[in-house]
Design a protein around this motif. Sequence first.
Motif, PDB file in Angstrom:
ATOM      1  N   ASP A   1     141.062  12.464 130.299  1.00 53.84           N
ATOM      2  CA  ASP A   1     139.793  12.375 129.561  1.00 53.84           C
ATOM      3  C   ASP A   1     138.753  13.312 130.143  1.00 53.84           C
ATOM      4  N   ASP A   2     139.160  14.521 130.436  1.00 56.59           N
ATOM      5  CA  ASP A   2     138.258  15.458 131.101  1.00 56.59           C
ATOM      6  C   ASP A   2     138.405  16.830 130.459  1.00 56.59           C
TER       7      ASP A   2
ATOM      8  N   LEU B   1     133.182  10.590 123.452  1.00 54.72           N
ATOM      9  CA  LEU B   1     133.006  10.533 124.902  1.00 54.72           C
ATOM     10  C   LEU B   1     131.572  10.890 125.241  1.00 54.72           C
TER      11      LEU B   1
ATOM     12  N   SER C   1     142.650   6.960 133.796  1.00 55.37           N
ATOM     13  CA  SER C   1     141.216   6.847 133.582  1.00 55.37           C
ATOM     14  C   SER C   1     140.748   5.404 133.649  1.00 55.37           C
TER      15      SER C   1
ATOM     16  N   ASN D   1     132.079  14.241 134.395  1.00 55.87           N
ATOM     17  CA  ASN D   1     132.893  14.450 133.208  1.00 55.87           C
ATOM     18  C   ASN D   1     132.045  15.064 132.095  1.00 55.87           C
TER      19      ASN D   1
ATOM     20  N   ARG E   1     132.373   9.488 135.853  1.00 56.02           N
ATOM     21  CA  ARG E   1     133.516   8.669 135.503  1.00 56.02           C
ATOM     22  C   ARG E   1     134.400   8.437 136.733  1.00 56.02           C
TER      23      ARG E   1
END
Length: 342
Positions: free
Chosen positions: A54-55, A81, A100, A74, A87
Amino acid sequence: YSALYQWYGSISARTLYNPASGGLNLVVAGGTQDNGNLYCAPTQSQAPWQPLPDDGGDGGLDLFLFNGDLVHYNNPGGPGLNNGDIRRVHWDPASASFSSLGDIPVQPPPSSGSNALAGAVMANVNNPTFRNAAGQLLYAIGGNGSGIYGLFSQDDYSDMHWELLATLPLGPGEYTTAVGSYNGSSVYAGTFGKLYQIALPSGQVTPATLQLPPGNNKMAVILTPSVQSAFLMLNNAPPGSGGIYRTGSIYRLDGTTWNNLPNVPPNTLLLGMAIDSATSPRTLYVTSQAYVSMSQSDGDTWSDFSAGLPKHLICTDVRINNRVLYLGTFGRSMWRVQLPSP
Protein backbone atom coordinates in the motif's frame (compact mmCIF):
# COMPACT_ATOMS: atom_id res chain seq x y z
CA TYR A 1 7.75 17.39 3.49
CA SER A 2 8.71 18.78 6.85
CA ALA A 3 12.45 18.17 6.98
CA LEU A 4 15.35 18.31 4.58
CA TYR A 5 16.59 14.78 5.14
CA GLN A 6 13.03 13.47 4.71
CA TRP A 7 12.74 15.25 1.37
CA TYR A 8 15.98 13.67 0.18
CA GLY A 9 14.89 10.24 1.46
CA SER A 10 15.84 8.42 4.64
CA ILE A 11 16.83 4.89 5.59
CA SER A 12 16.37 2.56 8.53
CA ALA A 13 18.04 -0.76 9.36
CA ARG A 14 17.20 -3.48 11.87
CA THR A 15 17.99 -7.16 12.47
CA LEU A 16 14.78 -9.23 12.28
CA TYR A 17 14.05 -12.93 12.63
CA ASN A 18 13.70 -14.97 9.43
CA PRO A 19 13.21 -18.75 9.86
CA ALA A 20 13.88 -19.35 6.15
CA SER A 21 17.51 -18.43 6.76
CA GLY A 22 17.67 -20.18 10.12
CA GLY A 23 17.97 -17.06 12.25
CA LEU A 24 18.33 -13.30 12.08
CA ASN A 25 18.56 -11.24 8.91
CA LEU A 26 19.23 -7.58 8.45
CA VAL A 27 16.34 -5.69 6.87
CA VAL A 28 16.95 -2.27 5.34
CA ALA A 29 14.22 0.17 4.28
CA GLY A 30 14.56 3.47 2.46
CA GLY A 31 12.52 6.24 0.87
CA THR A 32 12.94 6.95 -2.84
CA GLN A 33 11.78 9.69 -5.16
CA ASP A 34 8.76 8.59 -7.28
CA ASN A 35 9.12 4.90 -6.29
CA GLY A 36 7.86 4.93 -2.72
CA ASN A 37 9.44 3.20 0.25
CA LEU A 38 11.45 0.05 -0.49
CA TYR A 39 13.00 -2.70 1.63
CA CYS A 40 15.41 -5.58 1.22
CA ALA A 41 17.26 -8.18 3.28
CA PRO A 42 20.81 -7.75 1.94
CA THR A 43 22.81 -10.97 1.78
CA GLN A 44 25.72 -12.20 -0.29
CA SER A 45 23.20 -12.90 -3.07
CA GLN A 46 22.00 -9.28 -2.93
CA ALA A 47 18.25 -9.80 -2.52
CA PRO A 48 16.17 -7.42 -4.65
CA TRP A 49 14.43 -4.35 -3.28
CA GLN A 50 10.68 -4.72 -2.74
CA PRO A 51 7.99 -2.03 -2.33
CA LEU A 52 6.21 -1.77 1.00
CA PRO A 53 2.53 -2.76 0.79
CA ASP A 54 0.00 0.00 0.00
CA ASP A 55 2.82 2.37 -0.81
CA GLY A 56 3.88 4.45 -3.78
CA GLY A 57 4.56 7.93 -5.04
CA ASP A 58 7.42 9.64 -3.22
CA GLY A 59 9.01 7.76 -0.34
CA GLY A 60 9.97 9.49 2.89
CA LEU A 61 10.79 8.64 6.47
CA ASP A 62 11.25 4.99 7.48
CA LEU A 63 11.48 4.16 11.17
CA PHE A 64 11.89 0.66 12.61
CA LEU A 65 10.25 0.15 15.99
CA PHE A 66 11.68 -2.14 18.67
CA ASN A 67 9.31 -4.98 17.76
CA GLY A 68 10.39 -4.94 14.11
CA ASP A 69 7.35 -3.09 12.79
CA LEU A 70 8.18 -0.32 10.35
CA VAL A 71 6.57 3.12 10.54
CA HIS A 72 6.81 5.03 7.28
CA TYR A 73 5.60 8.07 5.41
CA ASN A 74 3.02 6.92 2.87
CA ASN A 75 2.27 9.07 -0.17
CA PRO A 76 0.72 6.73 -2.74
CA GLY A 77 -1.53 9.15 -4.55
CA GLY A 78 -4.05 6.38 -5.20
CA PRO A 79 -7.81 6.33 -4.67
CA GLY A 80 -9.11 5.40 -1.25
CA LEU A 81 -5.82 6.08 0.55
CA ASN A 82 -4.96 9.07 2.71
CA ASN A 83 -2.09 10.84 0.99
CA GLY A 84 0.86 11.68 3.18
CA ASP A 85 -0.17 9.71 6.27
CA ILE A 86 2.14 7.93 8.69
CA ARG A 87 1.45 4.21 8.28
CA ARG A 88 2.65 1.00 9.91
CA VAL A 89 3.66 -2.33 8.38
CA HIS A 90 4.37 -5.58 10.23
CA TRP A 91 7.29 -7.93 9.51
CA ASP A 92 6.23 -11.52 8.85
CA PRO A 93 9.26 -13.78 9.52
CA ALA A 94 7.69 -16.76 7.71
CA SER A 95 7.39 -14.97 4.38
CA ALA A 96 10.23 -12.48 5.06
CA SER A 97 7.95 -9.65 3.95
CA PHE A 98 5.81 -6.86 5.37
CA SER A 99 2.02 -6.71 5.68
CA SER A 100 0.06 -3.49 6.05
CA LEU A 101 -1.47 -2.42 9.37
CA GLY A 102 -2.77 0.89 7.99
CA ASP A 103 -2.68 4.37 9.49
CA ILE A 104 -1.69 4.84 13.12
CA PRO A 105 -4.64 6.57 14.82
CA VAL A 106 -4.52 9.65 17.02
CA GLN A 107 -6.21 9.28 20.43
CA PRO A 108 -8.40 11.03 21.19
CA PRO A 109 -9.37 11.74 17.57
CA PRO A 110 -8.98 15.36 16.44
CA SER A 111 -12.15 17.45 16.27
CA SER A 112 -11.64 17.92 12.54
CA GLY A 113 -9.45 16.55 9.77
CA SER A 114 -7.95 13.11 9.27
CA ASN A 115 -7.39 10.89 12.31
CA ALA A 116 -3.75 10.27 11.32
CA LEU A 117 -0.55 12.29 11.26
CA ALA A 118 0.24 13.67 7.81
CA GLY A 119 3.77 14.59 6.73
CA ALA A 120 5.18 14.26 10.24
CA VAL A 121 8.84 14.05 11.20
CA MET A 122 9.65 11.13 13.50
CA ALA A 123 12.39 9.71 15.71
CA ASN A 124 12.74 6.69 17.98
CA VAL A 125 12.99 7.17 21.72
CA ASN A 126 16.49 5.77 22.13
CA ASN A 127 15.95 4.13 25.52
CA PRO A 128 12.18 4.06 26.16
CA THR A 129 11.22 4.18 29.84
CA PHE A 130 8.45 6.82 30.02
CA ARG A 131 4.85 5.59 30.39
CA ASN A 132 1.58 7.48 30.05
CA ALA A 133 -1.26 7.48 32.59
CA ALA A 134 -2.52 4.17 31.14
CA GLY A 135 0.87 2.53 31.71
CA GLN A 136 1.72 2.41 27.99
CA LEU A 137 5.34 2.91 26.89
CA LEU A 138 6.46 5.82 24.71
CA TYR A 139 8.38 4.39 21.74
CA ALA A 140 8.71 7.28 19.28
CA ILE A 141 8.17 11.03 18.86
CA GLY A 142 6.33 12.66 15.98
CA GLY A 143 6.13 16.30 14.99
CA ASN A 144 3.30 17.63 12.83
CA GLY A 145 3.10 21.41 12.39
CA SER A 146 3.19 22.81 15.93
CA GLY A 147 1.96 19.57 17.52
CA ILE A 148 4.38 17.17 19.22
CA TYR A 149 3.02 13.63 19.52
CA GLY A 150 4.08 10.45 21.31
CA LEU A 151 3.71 6.94 19.86
CA PHE A 152 2.39 4.77 22.71
CA SER A 153 1.39 1.11 22.91
CA GLN A 154 0.95 -1.74 25.35
CA ASP A 155 3.99 -3.89 26.11
CA ASP A 156 2.80 -6.42 23.51
CA TYR A 157 2.62 -3.54 20.93
CA SER A 158 -1.18 -3.60 20.82
CA ASP A 159 -3.27 -0.41 20.88
CA MET A 160 -0.52 1.55 19.12
CA HIS A 161 -1.53 5.19 18.72
CA TRP A 162 -0.35 8.79 18.79
CA GLU A 163 -1.08 11.11 21.73
CA LEU A 164 -0.59 14.87 21.72
CA LEU A 165 2.24 15.72 24.15
CA ALA A 166 2.51 19.48 23.66
CA THR A 167 1.82 22.32 21.25
CA LEU A 168 4.75 24.58 20.39
CA PRO A 169 4.28 28.38 20.38
CA LEU A 170 5.15 28.78 16.69
CA GLY A 171 4.52 31.75 14.44
CA PRO A 172 3.02 31.90 10.95
CA GLY A 173 4.84 29.66 8.46
CA GLU A 174 6.77 27.82 11.20
CA TYR A 175 6.54 24.08 11.78
CA THR A 176 8.43 21.29 13.48
CA THR A 177 11.38 20.03 11.44
CA ALA A 178 13.10 17.62 13.88
CA VAL A 179 12.30 15.74 17.08
CA GLY A 180 14.27 13.54 19.46
CA SER A 181 14.30 12.00 22.92
CA TYR A 182 16.60 9.74 24.92
CA ASN A 183 14.16 8.06 27.35
CA GLY A 184 10.88 9.90 26.71
CA SER A 185 10.85 12.00 29.88
CA SER A 186 12.45 14.93 28.07
CA VAL A 187 11.58 15.60 24.43
CA TYR A 188 13.35 17.97 22.04
CA ALA A 189 11.68 19.67 19.08
CA GLY A 190 13.47 21.87 16.55
CA THR A 191 12.01 24.39 14.10
CA PHE A 192 13.54 27.31 12.18
CA GLY A 193 16.25 28.76 14.36
CA LYS A 194 14.44 27.64 17.52
CA LEU A 195 14.65 24.66 19.84
CA TYR A 196 12.21 23.58 22.54
CA GLN A 197 12.46 21.14 25.44
CA ILE A 198 9.25 19.39 26.56
CA ALA A 199 9.02 17.86 30.03
CA LEU A 200 6.68 14.89 30.50
CA PRO A 201 4.15 14.18 31.85
CA SER A 202 3.35 17.87 32.38
CA GLY A 203 3.92 18.81 28.73
CA GLN A 204 5.66 22.04 29.81
CA VAL A 205 7.45 23.66 26.88
CA THR A 206 10.73 25.52 27.57
CA PRO A 207 12.69 27.36 24.85
CA ALA A 208 16.32 26.27 24.78
CA THR A 209 19.20 28.72 24.40
CA LEU A 210 20.99 28.49 21.05
CA GLN A 211 24.13 30.50 20.31
CA LEU A 212 23.13 31.17 16.72
CA PRO A 213 25.24 33.12 14.24
CA PRO A 214 23.64 36.10 12.46
CA GLY A 215 20.68 35.15 10.29
CA ASN A 216 19.03 32.61 12.58
CA ASN A 217 16.57 31.21 10.04
CA LYS A 218 18.24 27.84 10.27
CA MET A 219 16.21 24.62 10.00
CA ALA A 220 16.70 21.89 12.59
CA VAL A 221 17.63 18.79 10.60
CA ILE A 222 18.16 16.05 13.17
CA LEU A 223 18.32 15.64 16.93
CA THR A 224 20.36 12.75 18.38
CA PRO A 225 20.11 12.49 22.17
CA SER A 226 22.16 10.05 24.23
CA VAL A 227 22.48 9.43 27.93
CA GLN A 228 25.16 12.10 28.44
CA SER A 229 24.59 14.69 25.71
CA ALA A 230 22.59 15.49 22.62
CA PHE A 231 23.47 16.86 19.21
CA LEU A 232 21.50 19.19 16.98
CA MET A 233 22.19 19.89 13.32
CA LEU A 234 21.02 23.15 11.75
CA ASN A 235 21.01 24.32 8.16
CA ASN A 236 19.99 27.28 6.11
CA ALA A 237 18.47 26.57 2.74
CA PRO A 238 21.08 25.79 0.03
CA PRO A 239 23.69 27.02 -0.61
CA GLY A 240 24.14 28.00 3.03
CA SER A 241 26.33 25.87 5.27
CA GLY A 242 25.18 24.13 8.40
CA GLY A 243 26.13 23.98 12.04
CA ILE A 244 26.28 21.33 14.75
CA TYR A 245 25.29 22.10 18.33
CA ARG A 246 25.85 20.10 21.49
CA THR A 247 24.25 20.21 24.92
CA GLY A 248 25.61 18.65 28.08
CA SER A 249 28.94 16.85 28.28
CA ILE A 250 30.29 13.33 28.60
CA TYR A 251 29.11 13.52 32.21
CA ARG A 252 25.63 15.09 32.13
CA LEU A 253 22.77 15.75 29.69
CA ASP A 254 21.65 19.37 30.04
CA GLY A 255 19.22 20.29 27.26
CA THR A 256 18.77 23.95 28.18
CA THR A 257 21.88 25.59 26.72
CA TRP A 258 23.32 24.44 23.39
CA ASN A 259 26.80 25.38 22.19
CA ASN A 260 27.88 25.74 18.57
CA LEU A 261 30.76 23.37 17.80
CA PRO A 262 33.60 25.38 16.25
CA ASN A 263 35.05 22.82 13.84
CA VAL A 264 32.09 21.77 11.70
CA PRO A 265 33.06 19.36 8.90
CA PRO A 266 33.09 20.96 5.43
CA ASN A 267 29.59 20.96 4.01
CA THR A 268 27.07 22.63 1.80
CA LEU A 269 24.12 21.01 3.57
CA LEU A 270 24.28 18.73 6.63
CA LEU A 271 21.69 15.98 6.39
CA GLY A 272 22.20 13.02 8.73
CA MET A 273 23.89 11.84 11.92
CA ALA A 274 24.50 8.53 13.69
CA ILE A 275 26.20 7.78 17.02
CA ASP A 276 28.23 4.60 17.52
CA SER A 277 28.03 4.15 21.29
CA ALA A 278 29.81 0.77 21.18
CA THR A 279 33.21 2.41 20.73
CA SER A 280 35.18 4.13 23.47
CA PRO A 281 35.12 7.04 23.04
CA ARG A 282 31.88 6.96 21.11
CA THR A 283 32.03 7.81 17.40
CA LEU A 284 29.85 10.34 15.57
CA TYR A 285 29.14 10.12 11.84
CA VAL A 286 27.71 13.10 9.98
CA THR A 287 26.61 13.21 6.34
CA SER A 288 26.31 16.16 3.98
CA GLN A 289 25.82 16.83 0.29
CA ALA A 290 29.40 15.84 -0.39
CA TYR A 291 31.02 14.03 2.56
CA VAL A 292 30.75 11.54 5.37
CA SER A 293 32.66 12.88 8.40
CA MET A 294 33.67 11.12 11.61
CA SER A 295 34.41 12.41 15.11
CA GLN A 296 35.77 10.55 18.13
CA SER A 297 35.88 13.68 20.30
CA ASP A 298 32.13 14.39 20.70
CA GLY A 299 32.21 16.72 17.72
CA ASP A 300 35.20 18.87 18.70
CA THR A 301 37.30 17.60 15.77
CA TRP A 302 36.37 15.76 12.57
CA SER A 303 38.02 13.62 9.92
CA ASP A 304 36.90 12.50 6.49
CA PHE A 305 35.20 9.10 6.21
CA SER A 306 34.32 9.22 2.50
CA ALA A 307 36.95 6.87 1.05
CA GLY A 308 35.53 4.82 -1.81
CA LEU A 309 32.49 7.01 -2.41
CA PRO A 310 31.93 8.91 -5.69
CA LYS A 311 32.67 12.62 -5.73
CA HIS A 312 29.80 15.07 -5.23
CA LEU A 313 27.67 12.38 -3.61
CA ILE A 314 24.59 13.63 -1.72
CA CYS A 315 24.80 11.61 1.50
CA THR A 316 21.29 11.89 2.89
CA ASP A 317 21.05 9.50 5.83
CA VAL A 318 23.19 7.12 7.88
CA ARG A 319 22.44 4.16 10.18
CA ILE A 320 24.53 1.65 12.17
CA ASN A 321 23.45 -1.96 12.69
CA ASN A 322 25.58 -4.88 13.90
CA ARG A 323 28.93 -3.13 13.21
CA VAL A 324 27.95 -2.10 9.68
CA LEU A 325 27.36 1.52 8.67
CA TYR A 326 24.68 2.03 6.01
CA LEU A 327 24.61 5.20 3.92
CA GLY A 328 21.56 6.28 1.95
CA THR A 329 22.23 8.63 -0.96
CA PHE A 330 20.17 10.80 -3.26
CA GLY A 331 20.36 9.30 -6.76
CA ARG A 332 23.11 6.73 -6.07
CA SER A 333 21.34 3.98 -4.09
CA MET A 334 22.73 2.68 -0.77
CA TRP A 335 26.25 1.95 0.46
CA ARG A 336 27.66 0.01 3.40
CA VAL A 337 31.00 -0.34 5.16
CA GLN A 338 32.17 -2.72 7.89
CA LEU A 339 33.05 -0.89 11.11
CA PRO A 340 35.91 -2.13 13.30
CA SER A 341 35.13 -4.09 16.44
CA PRO A 342 34.85 -1.86 19.51
